[in-house]
Scaffold this active site. Structure first.
Site, PDB file in Angstrom:
ATOM      1  N   HIS A 194       8.174  -8.287   2.583  1.00 40.60           N
ATOM      2  CA  HIS A 194       8.411  -7.934   1.188  1.00 40.60           C
ATOM      3  C   HIS A 194       9.821  -7.379   1.094  1.00 40.60           C
ATOM      4  CE1 HIS A 194       3.832  -7.492   0.393  1.00 40.60           C
ATOM      5  NE2 HIS A 194       4.272  -8.657  -0.071  1.00 40.60           N
ATOM      6  N   GLU A 234      11.257  -3.669   0.523  1.00 38.84           N
ATOM      7  CA  GLU A 234      10.856  -2.600   1.451  1.00 38.84           C
ATOM      8  C   GLU A 234      11.926  -2.408   2.523  1.00 38.84           C
ATOM      9  OE1 GLU A 234       6.862  -3.951   2.365  1.00 38.84           O
ATOM     10  OE2 GLU A 234       6.311  -3.829   0.245  1.00 38.84           O
ATOM     11  N   ARG A 272      10.051  -8.425  -4.693  1.00 39.91           N
ATOM     12  CA  ARG A 272       9.079  -8.329  -3.603  1.00 39.91           C
ATOM     13  C   ARG A 272       8.796  -9.676  -2.944  1.00 39.91           C
ATOM     14  NH1 ARG A 272       3.859  -5.738  -2.466  1.00 39.91           N
ATOM     15  NH2 ARG A 272       2.149  -7.230  -2.428  1.00 39.91           N
ATOM     16  N   HIS A 294       5.386  -2.968   6.546  1.00 36.05           N
ATOM     17  CA  HIS A 294       5.684  -2.821   5.117  1.00 36.05           C
ATOM     18  C   HIS A 294       6.077  -1.381   4.817  1.00 36.05           C
ATOM     19  CE1 HIS A 294       3.607  -6.573   3.624  1.00 36.05           C
ATOM     20  NE2 HIS A 294       3.125  -6.507   4.853  1.00 36.05           N
ATOM     21  N   GLU A 325       2.372   0.736   6.736  1.00 36.44           N
ATOM     22  CA  GLU A 325       3.132   1.079   5.531  1.00 36.44           C
ATOM     23  C   GLU A 325       3.948   2.312   5.914  1.00 36.44           C
ATOM     24  OE1 GLU A 325       3.318  -0.318   2.546  1.00 36.44           O
ATOM     25  OE2 GLU A 325       1.601  -1.670   2.436  1.00 36.44           O
TER      26      GLU A 325
END
Lengths: 327, 177
Positions: free
Chosen positions: A87, A90, A145, A214, A288
């Site tokens: 993405h 990020e 994204r 991510h 994440e």
């Protein structure tokens, strides 16, 4: 004469803003695609016996998709896959990927744990998994994204590469609307960025751990995203996550939660690690990274290195476990 | 679960001063999400167990600085792409944070999770009364849908009278493709 030539080359590179060596590269700032691709070439040139660069495909806009291979030899050794930047907004992830690459090179002999991993296994690292999106975040829209594909019949541009994989494709954890940030795409693997990884994983055939990175939320996640039915290896994945998160937190006290995707974050259909897990890659995880919303995607550059450092400790736990539990 | 009314959550939280990590206040809260209706903000009741730190001095410095500006303040992209906030924009950023909190509250359901992603644009409007007025265009990030939602909000502030969002409206997603 050779020294003069080298100096001239370095001066030229410096003036163009490109890195001169991976030792003078600034890891504490965000770089553009050219700089990251130049970094990769430098790393390979500086460490030809450990690092090689593979092109696994081309993006929609025909940019090369590069994977760094870290290997001490052998043929088709069991391997660990790490990807960052799927993405594009990020940014701490691509930046961390660059840091991981350098870290592997720095530690591959001096760190016992890493050395023993590389004695038996290879590491594949795709730093800019979505280069078209990445360039778009630099030039047009920092919050982009998805990929940049234009499919006939679609009103809007781009597909969410983390909903484009062939597990529960069409399920309610993704959108069928091309204007949505979670648009699954017209069919599974429609995105070359995704297809190239699928092809790579299938033809390699010996990947034992797959980690897709991510940001943001500070979570360590394992399958499934598409169903609440627990993955068969849930207990083991949960235990690994607990250890990995403890290692991560030990450095700067950063708090992470962990669990399956669907119970910890939200339902997601067509997610990367659901597919890799169903392919038989037991140790499939998604991270994440920082933070939890204060800066979100716009994480200050001074947090890049601390984020990469703490995440690396968690990655080492996962890689070590993979080494110790061959299957 | 409250039959025919909605879902009530009981929370215990710790508030932390972003400028002084050691300064914390415990807080309890009750949040009621109303059944069915997506247009009513959740009810919130809270109790602070302690006092929030006094920020009068910093407030007044900021207030006087803005009041004495010759031209109306204008700024964009806070933080910028690299996460930087110029020091003189920190209070503008924090004010947006607070005001966005109100907008988020008014638009939250059990299935949303909003964060302020960025201030795209902020413009001051000088007023004849004592209040400071800022017109913000912000981006909210909604976690579940992953959407970036532009939102306009007009914010009034005064050191003694606090923050008010006098007007806010969701903006169409720019086809900035």
């Amino acid at each position: 004469q050779m020294l003069v030539d080298r100096e001239q080359m370095e001066m030229l590179r410096g003036r163009r803003g490109l890195p001169i060596s991976t030792n003078t590269f600034d890891y504490a700032t965000y770089h553009n695609l050219d700089e990251i691709y130049a970094f990769m070439d430098l790393l390979v040139a500086e460490n030809p016996n450990l690092v090689s660069k593979l092109e696994i495909g081309r993006s929609t806009e025909n940019r090369p998709l590069y994977v760094l291979k870290f290997s001490k030899g052998g043929t088709n050794r069991p391997a660990i896959w790490i990807d960052t930047g799927i993405h594009s907004r990020e940014w701490v992830t691509q930046a961390s990927g660059v840091w991981f690459a350098k870290k592997i090179v720095q530690d591959h002999e001096s760190d016992e744990g890493l050395a023993s991993i590389l004695d038996k296994m290879d590491i594949f690292l795709e730093i800019v998994t979505n280069p078209d999106g990445f360039v778009f975040t630099q030039t047009q829209n920092r919050m982009w994204r998805k990929t940049r594909s234009k499919h006939s019949g679609s009103v809007c541009v781009g597909v969410d590469p983390n909903r484009n994989w062939d597990v529960d494709f069409g399920g309610s954890g993704a959108s069928g609307n091309s204007c949505s940030e979670t648009y699954r795409g017209p069919y599974p693997n429609s995105e070359p960025e995704v297809k190239s990884i699928v092809d790579f994983v299938k033809s390699h055939g010996n990947i034992k751990a797959f980690i897709s990175i991510h940001s943001y939320s500070q979570l360590l996640l394992y399958p499934y995203g598409y169903t609440t039915t627990p993955a068969p290896d849930e207990k083991e994945l949960h235990e690994i996550s607990e250890k990995a998160v403890a290692a991560l937190s030990s450095l700067y006290g950063t708090n992470y939660k962990y669990g399956s995707i669907i119970t910890t974050i939200y339902k997601a259909s067509g997610a990367t690690v659901d597919w890799t897990y169903k392919q038989g890659i037991k140790y499939s995880f998604t991270f994440e990274l920082r933070d939890t919303g204060r800066y979100g995607f716009l994480l200050p550059a001074k947090e890049i290195v601390p984020t990469a450092q703490e995440t690396w400790l968690a990655l080492m736990v996962i890689m070590q476990h993979t080494l110790d539990h061959p299957y | 679960d409250i039959i025919d009314v909605g879902h009530k959550y009981y929370l215990e939280l710790v508030l932390e001063d972003i400028l002084d990590k050691d300064s914390t206040v415990n807080c309890t809260a009750e949040v009621l999400y109303h059944l069915g209706s997506k247009n009513i903000a959740p009810d919130v009741q809270f109790t602070l167990e302690g006092e929030l730190k006094n920020a009068d001095e910093a407030d007044n410095v900021f207030y006087n600085r803005i009041r004495s500006l010759e031209k109306e303040l204008v700024a964009e992209n806070i933080p910028d792409s690299h996460g930087n906030v110029p020091p003189e924009m920190e209070p503008i950023h924090r004010l947006a944070w607070v005001a966005a909190g109100y907008v988020i509250w008014q638009n939250s359901t059990e299935n949303t999770k909003f964060h302020l992603a960025q201030i795209k644009h902020v413009k001051q409007t000088k007023r004849s009364d004592e209040y400071l007025e800022f017109d913000y265009m912000i981006l909210l990030h909604e976690m579940v849908s992953q959407e970036i939602i532009p939102w306009q909000m007009t914010v009034l502030w005064h050191p003694q009278h606090g923050v008010q969002v006098t007007q806010d409206s969701r903006q169409p997603k720019h086809t900035l493709e």
